[in-house]
Design a protein around this motif. Structure first.
Motif, short mmCIF file in Angstrom:
data_model
loop_
_atom_site.label_atom_id
_atom_site.label_comp_id
_atom_site.label_asym_id
_atom_site.label_seq_id
_atom_site.Cartn_x
_atom_site.Cartn_y
_atom_site.Cartn_z
N LEU A 115 -39.82 -49.14 7.34
CA LEU A 115 -40.09 -50.36 8.10
C LEU A 115 -38.85 -50.79 8.88
O LEU A 115 -38.92 -51.09 10.08
CB LEU A 115 -40.52 -51.47 7.13
N LEU A 116 -37.70 -50.79 8.20
CA LEU A 116 -36.46 -51.19 8.88
C LEU A 116 -36.19 -50.28 10.07
O LEU A 116 -35.82 -50.74 11.15
CB LEU A 116 -35.27 -51.10 7.93
N GLY A 117 -36.38 -48.98 9.86
CA GLY A 117 -36.10 -48.02 10.93
C GLY A 117 -36.99 -48.28 12.13
O GLY A 117 -36.53 -48.29 13.28
N LEU A 118 -38.27 -48.50 11.88
CA LEU A 118 -39.20 -48.77 12.97
C LEU A 118 -38.80 -50.03 13.73
O LEU A 118 -38.77 -50.05 14.96
CB LEU A 118 -40.61 -48.98 12.42
N LEU A 119 -38.50 -51.08 12.97
CA LEU A 119 -38.14 -52.34 13.62
C LEU A 119 -36.88 -52.15 14.45
O LEU A 119 -36.77 -52.65 15.57
CB LEU A 119 -37.89 -53.42 12.56
N PHE A 120 -35.93 -51.40 13.89
CA PHE A 120 -34.68 -51.20 14.62
C PHE A 120 -34.94 -50.49 15.95
O PHE A 120 -34.47 -50.93 17.00
CB PHE A 120 -33.69 -50.40 13.78
N LEU A 121 -35.72 -49.41 15.88
CA LEU A 121 -35.97 -48.65 17.11
C LEU A 121 -36.70 -49.50 18.14
O LEU A 121 -36.36 -49.51 19.32
CB LEU A 121 -36.81 -47.41 16.79
N MET A 122 -37.67 -50.25 17.65
CA MET A 122 -38.44 -51.09 18.56
C MET A 122 -37.55 -52.13 19.25
O MET A 122 -37.57 -52.29 20.46
CB MET A 122 -39.53 -51.77 17.74
N LEU A 123 -36.74 -52.81 18.44
CA LEU A 123 -35.94 -53.89 19.01
C LEU A 123 -34.79 -53.36 19.87
O LEU A 123 -34.49 -53.92 20.92
CB LEU A 123 -35.40 -54.79 17.89
N ALA A 124 -34.17 -52.27 19.42
CA ALA A 124 -33.11 -51.69 20.25
C ALA A 124 -33.70 -51.22 21.56
O ALA A 124 -33.12 -51.44 22.63
CB ALA A 124 -32.42 -50.54 19.51
N GLY A 125 -34.89 -50.61 21.50
CA GLY A 125 -35.55 -50.18 22.73
C GLY A 125 -35.80 -51.35 23.66
O GLY A 125 -35.57 -51.25 24.87
N LYS A 126 -36.18 -52.44 23.09
CA LYS A 126 -36.46 -53.62 23.92
C LYS A 126 -35.18 -54.12 24.60
O LYS A 126 -35.18 -54.41 25.79
CB LYS A 126 -37.05 -54.71 23.02
N ILE A 127 -34.10 -54.19 23.82
CA ILE A 127 -32.84 -54.67 24.42
C ILE A 127 -32.39 -53.72 25.53
O ILE A 127 -31.98 -54.15 26.61
CB ILE A 127 -31.74 -54.77 23.33
N ILE A 128 -32.48 -52.42 25.26
CA ILE A 128 -32.02 -51.45 26.25
C ILE A 128 -32.89 -51.51 27.50
O ILE A 128 -32.40 -51.50 28.63
CB ILE A 128 -32.02 -50.03 25.65
N ASN A 129 -34.18 -51.63 27.31
CA ASN A 129 -35.09 -51.66 28.44
C ASN A 129 -34.85 -52.89 29.30
O ASN A 129 -34.90 -52.83 30.53
CB ASN A 129 -36.52 -51.64 27.92
N LYS A 130 -34.57 -54.00 28.67
CA LYS A 130 -34.30 -55.22 29.42
C LYS A 130 -32.98 -55.09 30.18
O LYS A 130 -32.86 -55.54 31.32
CB LYS A 130 -34.25 -56.40 28.46
N GLY A 131 -32.02 -54.46 29.57
CA GLY A 131 -30.76 -54.18 30.26
C GLY A 131 -29.79 -55.34 30.28
O GLY A 131 -30.14 -56.46 29.90
N PRO A 132 -28.57 -55.05 30.72
CA PRO A 132 -27.56 -56.10 30.79
C PRO A 132 -27.92 -57.10 31.87
O PRO A 132 -28.48 -56.71 32.91
CB PRO A 132 -26.28 -55.34 31.17
N GLN A 133 -27.60 -58.34 31.64
CA GLN A 133 -27.88 -59.37 32.64
C GLN A 133 -26.58 -59.79 33.29
O GLN A 133 -25.57 -59.96 32.61
CB GLN A 133 -28.49 -60.59 31.93
N LEU A 134 -26.62 -59.92 34.61
CA LEU A 134 -25.46 -60.53 35.24
C LEU A 134 -25.55 -62.02 35.00
O LEU A 134 -26.53 -62.65 35.37
CB LEU A 134 -25.47 -60.23 36.75
N GLU A 135 -24.52 -62.58 34.38
CA GLU A 135 -24.57 -64.01 34.06
C GLU A 135 -24.37 -64.81 35.34
O GLU A 135 -23.44 -64.56 36.11
CB GLU A 135 -23.46 -64.37 33.07
N LYS A 136 -25.24 -65.76 35.56
CA LYS A 136 -25.02 -66.66 36.70
C LYS A 136 -24.93 -68.08 36.17
O LYS A 136 -25.95 -68.69 35.86
CB LYS A 136 -26.18 -66.54 37.69
N HIS A 137 -23.71 -68.58 36.04
CA HIS A 137 -23.60 -69.95 35.55
C HIS A 137 -23.05 -70.85 36.64
O HIS A 137 -22.15 -70.47 37.33
CB HIS A 137 -22.68 -70.02 34.32
#
Ligand code: HDD
Ligand code: HEM
Ligand code: HEM
Lengths: 443, 358
Positions: free
Chosen positions: A421-443
């Protein structure tokens, strides 16, 4: 009884293998994050800060997995290896307790500050907290490897009449000849994993034409660090580790290398072949003469004792497993160096970001450093069998006397379910972060 | 030397209970009282940056136990095998409940991890109370059957329960009515403690309600404490003899009762940290009084064949314990520094930390 030992071993092997998937990234990635953050402080280019922030998200997730799977490791010495703990606790307890006191506190206190304190602290102090997290994780690796080195090569101890090991020289635990090569090798290998992960994510962005700025930064950083660390893993550290094994555990060395017969005039290095344990020889062997003797002793004709010269009772319990683990590690290490060299040449010629096939290769290489690290540990651990403490305490004599096989199997199954379960969750969430990608901060 | 490490170990455990205790308590409050999203946020913000470092006190205490009292570590960890592994599983759920919730914004996802965090916290509070109960009640060392040890004198194994649920049975279980009573005390005490932490560290809309909760639970607590003192005789014929022998030990029960009665003033405290201070005193006093009552035993034997485990017959060898003092002193100074920095940076109310936002 035999079953009980078997499940204890399976449980330890399963939980530690799973645990180590995370710290190997933690240790290397913390260094790379500190690198990005440091670059930002120097250049004030936002891209670097955003890169650091992006990897911190992966880091936080990975760290949480490392922590939750690490705690069972600390407890399992007592739950499953009670006899071993009772007999050697006065010694390995030292380094394990030091790990808790010196590194886990450091890491976990500053991780909170690192992840949530950027606004409160300002960039300089934020960099410092990142550095302390890095320091904590490397200290943790050091103390764990000090513990492990003592099991491979016991020093500074005395055995009492009742079988208990007591410490008589604290300094010896840290000047153990096994420790330094092992530590440097392991840390370099952890940097290999992290560099490959960073490069793979960069390659993924470039091939998808998104976040290209970051894609280039990640590929470049990954390749530079990847090349350096892959080289260090092989030479000097891997070479040094192998010499250590040859010197202190010759029977393990013979099994690792697949040498059954002692050869007059120098041993060959085996590239391919399957250990045939029935006839005590290697099937379908492809080997190059005299190389192994040279690599080990810088002498083409040095004698290397074959496995068949040792009594069976001291043979590693799983010779084929040991042999394959070792060959997979070394084989992958060679491939890593080759790929990173090619990528570095293209980088130097400023053509890397356009060389599609290398980017594809970098992306698909992602799981392999994990495999190399895992097989590396299997080499160390299977090589130590049938001993828990080399030459002094047998694995069979270290298990908990009162925990029955039914209970161990129950908890083993529980761990398997939970960790899947942990492994699946990790892959899913890491995939999500990677897919979303780095954000250029605009403050 | 043994005594030094015993005090170190007990202090570390007490610190663990006080620090991670408020995390468990916050989890229980989260489970039962936090209905609105902003209250849930307030609660997780108040513990988010801390829980991991707090948990390290458990790991480090485990490490010190391993190194200073290897025989006790081996005997008790293998003997309490099942509950310990279950505690590990619960710790995993607690942690991922906290850490994963904010990763995806979806009602169902959030509901799952809220429950994981809350239920795991509740069960952990219960298990730790039960664990304390097992230690004072003692175990069947050597697994004696019909007057004969079936194991080495300091080994044992306990199933989760025996059919009678009696703390006086020859073959004991982890859970019997006595240990369960301590488990319930654990849950109530940590709920109070967690509520106090939330009042201290947040401006959540729950705070007024939580003060009432603390007050009411405190009444329950007094009743439970009285019951437990009465039934203590069942497991130990002379439960207070240590205190009567060494009257200075009464300092511990006095701390306990200061904490307990101080909390009745919860509604009138001017400073928000006061409630937390009193519940910490109560936890510290309760824990130390309990271990002081069996001192120097650390794990009593319930049979007459094998001797109790005491801090003197469980310890590692002198040289190792001696060198340990040097690195331990350096380490503990560092640890105190880290915690001071951490709590300085996150001083005051923490509603805006942004824990779990991505
Ligand atoms: C990226 C991972 C990786 C790569 C490419 C390599 N290793 Fe490795 N190796 C490890 C990761 C690793 C490890 C997992 O980190 C180990 C396990 C124990 C340790 O300290 O490091 C290890 C252990 C290990 C051992 C066993 C030491 C013991 O018994 O304690 C030897 C002899 C080598 N390595 C030798 C090599 C050589 C000659 C390599 C040539 C390329 C090599 N390794 C590549
Ligand atoms: C991440 C790295 C590690 C991996 C992948 C690993 C892997 C394994 C495996 C596969 C076994 C089972 C061997 C067998 O029974 O045939 C094992 C056993 C064991 N390892 Fe490791 N190990 C790692 C690190 C460590 C460290 C750092 C320590 C000590 C501090 C350690 C202590 C033990 C002990 C006590 C056993 C059980 C007894 C035994 O079977 O030898 N391991 N490990
Ligand atoms: C039997 C062996 C092991 C034990 C008992 C063990 C124990 C633990 C524990 C208890 C934690 C959680 C710490 C926290 O709460 O902050 C942890 C995390 C960690 N472990 Fe292990 N571990 C083992 C093997 C290893 C190995 C072989 C390495 C590396 C060489 C390693 C490196 C780390 C690191 C760097 C962390 C912190 C980062 C992370 O959690 O990802 N561990 N370990």
């Amino acid at each position: 009884m035999e079953d009980m030992l078997f499940y204890d071993r399976m449980q330890f092997a399963f939980t530690i293998t799973f645990h180590y998937l995370f710290p190997q990234l933690t240790m290397g990635l913390s260094l790379l994050i500190v690198f990005f953050k440091g670059k930002y402080l120097k250049t004030k280019i936002d891209k670097y800060n955003d890169a650091a922030k992006f990897w911190m998200k992966i880091f936080a997730l990975n760290f949480a997995m490392g922590v939750v799977t690490g705690i069972p490791m600390e407890f399992q010495f007592g739950t499953n290896w009670a006899k071993f703990s009772e007999l050697t606790g006065g010694i390995i307890g030292q380094t394990l307790a030091m790990e808790g006191m010196f590194s886990f506190f450091l890491e976990s206190s500053f991780l909170g500050l690192f992840l949530f304190g950027e606004k409160l602290l300002g960039h300089k102090l934020h960099f410092v907290t990142g550095f302390l997290v890095f320091l904590g994780s490397w200290a943790s690796g050091y103390l764990i490897i000090a513990t492990h080195s003592w099991m491979q090569y016991p020093v500074g101890y005395e055995v009492l009449e009742n079988g208990k090991f007591i410490l008589n020289n604290f300094g010896a635990l840290f000047s153990n000849p096994w420790l330094l090569p092992s530590y440097l090798h392991n840390q370099a290998a952890s940097l290999v994993t992290s560099s490959f992960v960073v490069a793979a994510v960069g390659a993924f962005y470039l091939l998808n034409n998104k976040h290209s700025d970051f894609g280039k930064l990640f590929v470049k950083t990954g390749v530079v660090f990847g090349l350096i660390s892959s080289l260090i893993v092989a030479f000097p550290t891997g070479d040094w580790a192998a010499k250590n094994v040859a010197e202190h555990q010759p029977v393990t060395f013979a099994a690792m290398e697949g040498i059954f017969e002692t050869e007059e005039g120098g041993s060959e290095i085996v590239l391919i072949g399957q250990p045939n344990m029935l006839e005590k020889k290697l099937d379908n062997k492809i080997a190059v003469p005299n190389i192994l003797s040279f690599l080990t002793y810088q002498d083409w004709n040095a004698e290397i004792k074959g496995l068949n010269e040792f009594d069976e009772s001291v043979h590693p319990t799983n010779v084929p497993g040991l042999y394959y683990s070792y060959h997979i590690m070394v084989g992958l290490g060679t491939i890593f160096i080759g790929l990173m060299l090619l990528a570095a040449v293209q980088l130097y010629r400023k053509k890397l970001y356009k060389t599609k096939w290398i980017l594809w290769a970098l992306m698909f290489m992602l799981p392999f450093p994990y495999i190399a690290n895992t097989t590396g540990w299997y080499t160390a651990e299977l090589g130590r069998q049938p001993w828990l403490v080399y030459n002094l305490l047998r694995t069979a004599d270290g298990a908990s006397p009162t925990v029955s096989s039914g209970n161990t199997l129950f908890t083993l199954l529980g761990f398997i379910g939970l960790y899947l379960l942990l492994g699946l969750l990790f892959l899913m969430l890491a995939g999500k972060i990677i897919n979303k990608g780095p954000q250029l901060e605009k403050h | 030397m043994e005594l030094f490490w015993y005090i170190v170990l007990m202090t570390m455990l007490a610190v663990y209970v006080i620090l991670d205790g408020y995390d468990f308590g916050a989890g229980i409050i989260h489970l039962f009282f936090a209905k609105e999203e902003k209250d849930k946020k307030a609660i997780t913000n108040a513990i988010g940056p801390f829980w991991d470092a707090n948990e390290v006190w458990l790991i480090a205490a485990g490490g010190v136990l391993f190194f200073a009292f290897p025989t006790l570590y081996a005997s008790s960890f293998s003997g309490f095998y099942l509950p310990l592994i279950m505690i590990l599983w619960l710790l995993i759920f607690r942690a991922i409940g906290l850490e994963l919730r904010g990763q995806i914004h979806n009602k169902m996802w959030e509901a799952i991890w809220d429950k994981a965090f809350g239920i795991a916290s509740l069960l952990l509070a219960l298990f730790f109370g039960v664990a304390l109960g097992n230690v004072v009640r003692g175990v069947n060392l050597g697994n004696v059957v019909n007057g004969v040890s079936t194991q080495e004198a300091h080994y044992f194994f306990l199933p989760l329960w025996n059919p009678t649920f009696s703390p006086q049975a020859e073959q004991l279980g982890i859970i019997d009515w006595f240990t369960l009573l301590l488990g319930i005390i654990g849950v109530v005490a940590l709920t109070i403690h967690g509520a106090n932490w939330i009042i201290f560290k947040t401006n959540s809309g729950l705070n007024e309600k939580l003060k009432k909760v603390v007050f009411n639970l405190n009444i329950v607590m007094v009743v439970l404490v009285v019951i437990s003192l009465l039934v203590w005789h069942v497991i130990e014929p002379k439960p207070f003899h240590n205190f009567l022998d060494k009257p200075w030990l009464f300092i511990f029960p006095i701390i306990t009762f200061t904490g307990l009665f101080g909390l009745f003033k919860v509604k009138t405290f001017k400073k928000h940290g006061m409630g937390f201070l009193f519940s910490s005193l109560f936890l510290f006093g309760g824990l130390t009084s309990t271990v002081a009552s069996i001192f120097p035993k650390v794990l009593p034997s319930t049979n007459t064949v094998n001797p109790d485990l005491t801090l003197y017959n469980m310890a590692a060898h002198g040289y190792g314990l001696g060198v340990g003092v040097y690195w331990f002193i350096i380490a503990i100074i560092l640890v105190i520094t880290y915690f001071t920095i951490q709590y300085r940076v996150f001083k005051g109310k923490m509603d805006d930390v942004g824990y779990g936002e991505h």
